[in-house]
Design a protein around this motif. Sequence first.
Motif, PDB file in Angstrom:
ATOM      1  N   PHE A   1      44.006 -37.373  44.997  1.00 27.89           N
ATOM      2  CA  PHE A   1      43.467 -38.073  46.161  1.00 27.89           C
ATOM      3  C   PHE A   1      44.628 -38.512  47.032  1.00 27.89           C
ATOM      4  O   PHE A   1      45.720 -38.764  46.538  1.00 27.89           O
ATOM      5  N   TYR A   2      44.369 -38.629  48.327  1.00 27.89           N
ATOM      6  CA  TYR A   2      45.292 -39.268  49.246  1.00 27.89           C
ATOM      7  C   TYR A   2      44.587 -40.466  49.845  1.00 27.89           C
ATOM      8  O   TYR A   2      43.407 -40.391  50.188  1.00 27.89           O
ATOM      9  N   ALA A   3      45.318 -41.559  49.968  1.00 29.17           N
ATOM     10  CA  ALA A   3      44.804 -42.756  50.624  1.00 29.17           C
ATOM     11  C   ALA A   3      45.722 -43.054  51.805  1.00 29.17           C
ATOM     12  O   ALA A   3      46.945 -43.086  51.649  1.00 29.17           O
ATOM     13  N   LEU A   4      45.153 -43.253  52.966  1.00 26.86           N
ATOM     14  CA  LEU A   4      45.907 -43.497  54.190  1.00 26.86           C
ATOM     15  C   LEU A   4      45.586 -44.884  54.718  1.00 26.86           C
ATOM     16  O   LEU A   4      44.423 -45.299  54.735  1.00 26.86           O
ATOM     17  N   ASN A   5      46.611 -45.598  55.165  1.00 27.13           N
ATOM     18  CA  ASN A   5      46.407 -46.857  55.883  1.00 27.13           C
ATOM     19  C   ASN A   5      46.269 -46.542  57.359  1.00 27.13           C
ATOM     20  O   ASN A   5      47.089 -45.824  57.930  1.00 27.13           O
ATOM     21  N   ASP A   6      45.252 -47.102  57.969  1.00 33.43           N
ATOM     22  CA  ASP A   6      45.096 -46.940  59.411  1.00 33.43           C
ATOM     23  C   ASP A   6      44.226 -48.074  59.918  1.00 33.43           C
ATOM     24  O   ASP A   6      43.849 -48.971  59.175  1.00 33.43           O
ATOM     25  N   ASN A   7      43.849 -47.999  61.171  1.00 32.49           N
ATOM     26  CA  ASN A   7      43.081 -49.109  61.729  1.00 32.49           C
ATOM     27  C   ASN A   7      41.631 -49.056  61.246  1.00 32.49           C
ATOM     28  O   ASN A   7      41.166 -48.027  60.757  1.00 32.49           O
ATOM     29  N   PRO A   8      40.912 -50.167  61.387  1.00 27.29           N
ATOM     30  CA  PRO A   8      39.543 -50.246  60.846  1.00 27.29           C
ATOM     31  C   PRO A   8      38.481 -49.568  61.709  1.00 27.29           C
ATOM     32  O   PRO A   8      37.300 -49.813  61.541  1.00 27.29           O
ATOM     33  N   GLN A   9      38.891 -48.679  62.595  1.00 27.18           N
ATOM     34  CA  GLN A   9      37.953 -47.999  63.483  1.00 27.18           C
ATOM     35  C   GLN A   9      36.916 -47.194  62.705  1.00 27.18           C
ATOM     36  O   GLN A   9      35.757 -47.149  63.068  1.00 27.18           O
ATOM     37  N   PHE A  10      37.341 -46.540  61.611  1.00 32.22           N
ATOM     38  CA  PHE A  10      36.429 -45.720  60.827  1.00 32.22           C
ATOM     39  C   PHE A  10      36.204 -46.373  59.475  1.00 32.22           C
ATOM     40  O   PHE A  10      37.136 -46.835  58.831  1.00 32.22           O
ATOM     41  N   LYS A  11      34.965 -46.377  59.040  1.00 29.72           N
ATOM     42  CA  LYS A  11      34.598 -47.003  57.773  1.00 29.72           C
ATOM     43  C   LYS A  11      33.923 -45.972  56.871  1.00 29.72           C
ATOM     44  O   LYS A  11      33.348 -44.997  57.332  1.00 29.72           O
ATOM     45  N   PHE A  12      33.986 -46.227  55.567  1.00 36.95           N
ATOM     46  CA  PHE A  12      33.265 -45.385  54.608  1.00 36.95           C
ATOM     47  C   PHE A  12      31.764 -45.612  54.768  1.00 36.95           C
ATOM     48  O   PHE A  12      31.330 -46.714  55.099  1.00 36.95           O
ATOM     49  N   THR A  13      30.991 -44.569  54.532  1.00 36.16           N
ATOM     50  CA  THR A  13      29.540 -44.697  54.465  1.00 36.16           C
ATOM     51  C   THR A  13      29.070 -44.010  53.187  1.00 36.16           C
ATOM     52  O   THR A  13      29.825 -43.283  52.540  1.00 36.16           O
ATOM     53  N   GLU A  14      27.820 -44.222  52.850  1.00 32.91           N
ATOM     54  CA  GLU A  14      27.247 -43.588  51.668  1.00 32.91           C
ATOM     55  C   GLU A  14      27.075 -42.084  51.835  1.00 32.91           C
ATOM     56  O   GLU A  14      26.714 -41.398  50.880  1.00 32.91           O
ATOM     57  N   ALA A  15      27.353 -41.579  53.038  1.00 31.54           N
ATOM     58  CA  ALA A  15      27.284 -40.136  53.255  1.00 31.54           C
ATOM     59  C   ALA A  15      28.342 -39.413  52.421  1.00 31.54           C
ATOM     60  O   ALA A  15      28.238 -38.214  52.186  1.00 31.54           O
ATOM     61  N   LEU A  16      29.340 -40.151  51.971  1.00 25.66           N
ATOM     62  CA  LEU A  16      30.346 -39.612  51.065  1.00 25.66           C
ATOM     63  C   LEU A  16      30.411 -40.543  49.863  1.00 25.66           C
ATOM     64  O   LEU A  16      30.524 -41.756  50.024  1.00 25.66           O
TER      65      LEU A  16
END
Length: 158
Positions: A60-75
Amino acid sequence: MQKIVPFLWFEDSKAEEAAKFYTSIFKNSKIINTMRYGKSGPGPEGSVMSVNFQLEGQDFYALNDNPQFKFTEALSLFVNCDTQKEVDELWEKLKEGGMELGPGWVKDKFGLAWQIVPSFLFEFLNDPDPEKSQRVMKSMMQMNKLDIDKLKQAYEGR
């Protein structure tokens, strides 16, 4: 390196915290590399840009970035479990600071959805005997955290 690797975008500076959290929960897991910003940015020099880690051998890769995009249950990340103990442990650890979403689904404190599922479930749900599969489905739909004994009882008609 795997050909396809999930790339998870965390808001603000949560990537390293998330990678440490996940690798503490799953056996055979480790942080492989932590990449930091240099003088060119765009983040503060020396702060974490991304983390490469493994969970049960999956990269897995985890990236730090701004909170513009959030996880959803679609994934969601699907975890096959062999025992009720494994279901219970993963469920409790992942829901800490998060929330239960429904049958077998939990959202962790970072907003990532997980499916914590007994490894036999799809075999039961795909049984050629529709009465068996429907009993299992009905039983499952009444649960949040899945209960292996209750699912097996439903399958067997007890």
